[in-house]
Design an enzyme around this catalytic site. Structure first.
Site, PDB file in Angstrom:
ATOM      1  N   ASP A  71      37.898  79.927 -13.612  1.00 38.45           N
ATOM      2  CA  ASP A  71      36.771  80.486 -14.363  1.00 38.45           C
ATOM      3  C   ASP A  71      35.861  79.389 -14.896  1.00 38.45           C
ATOM      4  OD1 ASP A  71      38.641  79.511 -16.184  1.00 38.45           O
ATOM      5  OD2 ASP A  71      39.185  81.482 -16.952  1.00 38.45           O
ATOM      6  N   ASN A 140      46.600  87.633 -25.783  1.00 35.69           N
ATOM      7  CA  ASN A 140      46.456  89.066 -25.506  1.00 35.69           C
ATOM      8  C   ASN A 140      46.857  89.411 -24.067  1.00 35.69           C
ATOM      9  OD1 ASN A 140      44.369  88.005 -24.014  1.00 35.69           O
ATOM     10  ND2 ASN A 140      42.725  89.126 -25.032  1.00 35.69           N
ATOM     11  N   HIS A 142      45.729  87.961 -21.330  1.00 29.34           N
ATOM     12  CA  HIS A 142      44.720  87.751 -20.284  1.00 29.34           C
ATOM     13  C   HIS A 142      45.141  86.644 -19.311  1.00 29.34           C
ATOM     14  CE1 HIS A 142      42.144  84.684 -22.797  1.00 29.34           C
ATOM     15  NE2 HIS A 142      43.063  84.055 -22.094  1.00 29.34           N
ATOM     16  N   GLU A 147      40.307  90.086 -19.330  1.00 24.00           N
ATOM     17  CA  GLU A 147      40.814  90.586 -20.603  1.00 24.00           C
ATOM     18  C   GLU A 147      41.514  91.936 -20.374  1.00 24.00           C
ATOM     19  OE1 GLU A 147      40.817  88.568 -22.947  1.00 24.00           O
ATOM     20  OE2 GLU A 147      38.926  87.489 -23.206  1.00 24.00           O
TER      21      GLU A 147
HETATM   22  P1  PGA Z   1      45.618  77.898 -23.635  1.00 23.83           P
HETATM   23  O1  PGA Z   1      44.818  79.069 -22.947  1.00 23.83           O
HETATM   24  O2  PGA Z   1      46.359  77.182 -22.565  1.00 23.83           O
HETATM   25  O3  PGA Z   1      44.540  77.041 -24.258  1.00 23.83           O
HETATM   26  O4  PGA Z   1      46.523  78.518 -24.639  1.00 23.83           O
HETATM   27  C1  PGA Z   1      45.437  79.880 -22.015  1.00 23.83           C
HETATM   28  C2  PGA Z   1      44.556  81.057 -21.662  1.00 23.83           C
HETATM   29  O5  PGA Z   1      43.841  81.557 -22.543  1.00 23.83           O
HETATM   30  O6  PGA Z   1      44.583  81.483 -20.506  1.00 23.83           O
END
Ligand code: PGA
Length: 249
Positions: A71, A140, A142, A147
């Site tokens: 992304d 959450n 995702h 999301e």
């Molecule tokens: P993080 O993010 O590794 O910074 O916890 C993971 C994500 O949101 O996919």
């Protein structure tokens, strides 16, 4: 229900990084022209450091590898220090011998986002598909910026971020204030991700425990996007003890 998800529970985050880097090392040495999928965020940073170390000290070469990132923030160019292109350059690409034109990160400043997303999907197809895609997971559930509510067959597209994700990314690790976080992103879809031949999802820390439990033990449901990996034929979750702490067994 864990479906087919293979779980590797490690003592700590450092071990998670070593396990993940070892899987990519093995893949790339077996096939130097591998097509790999990559992720950003705090979690994979140590994995990239370990891949860079293996390049420097153990002769791992990425000269034939192509990469695709999950992304990119919508509105940020690759020269912005919070863009994911910049993150990849800083954390991995400049430390290894991957060729710049073989690295694919969505252009957050593309004039026509739909064409940018279709082009990304087509470049994956032209490369022969992705051999192994590294994933993180949000609190959450995702994956990438898919999301809760994202469809199992969703493709690369322009999406809105939830407030939870905006807050998680403005806790000082990345953006210092929520107002600075872009509200939208270009994201590979769940369908795009599910087509990768192998998937490796990393999670560390207690903040991820609920999401890991929902993804592994919960129902196959759009409410937890990572649960939509349960029926993938080759999906490994590498987690530390804290992230595994709410699993049923
Ligand atoms: P993080 O993010 O590794 O910074 O916890 C993971 C994500 O949101 O996919």
């Amino acid at each position: 229900m864990a479906g087919n998800i293979r779980l590797k529970i490690c003592d700590d985050a450092a071990q998670v990084a070593i396990e993940a880097a070892a899987m990519f090392d093995e893949l790339i040495r077996a096939n130097p022209d591998s097509v790999i999928g990559l992720a950003t965020g705090s979690t994979p940073e140590a994995t990239y450091a370990e891949i860079a170390r293996r390049h420097k000290e153990d002769g791992l070469s990425l000269a034939g590898v192509s990469s695709f990132n999950l992304d990119e923030y919508w509105g940020l160019g690759g020269d912005h220090d919070q863009s994911y292109r910049y993150f990849m350059q800083d954390n991995l690409f400049r430390h290894v011998d991957i060729l710049p034109f073989n690295t694919h990160v969505l252009n957050g400043k593309a004039r026509f986002p739909q064409l940018e997303c279709e082009g990304f999907e087509n470049r994956i197809l032209a490369a022969g598909g992705i051999d192994m895609w590294l994933l993180g997971i949000g609190g959450n559930g995702h994956i990438a910026f898919n999301e809760p509510g994202s469809g199992v067959d969703s493709r690369t597209r322009l999406v809105s971020l939830t407030q939870e994700t905006i807050d998680a990314n403005s806790d000082g690790r990345f953006f210092s204030d929520a107002s600075e976080v872009p509200r939208c992103a270009l994201s590979a879809g769940i369908g795009t991700i599910r087509e990768s031949r192998r998937l490796v999802l990393l999670a560390t820390g207690a903040k991820k425990a609920d999401a890991i439990a929902a993804a592994v033990d919960g129902p196959f449901s759009e409410d937890c996007p990572a649960s939509l990996l349960q029926d993938h034929p080759d999906c490994t979750f590498i987690v530390d003890r804290d992230a595994a702490s709410k699993l049923s067994n």
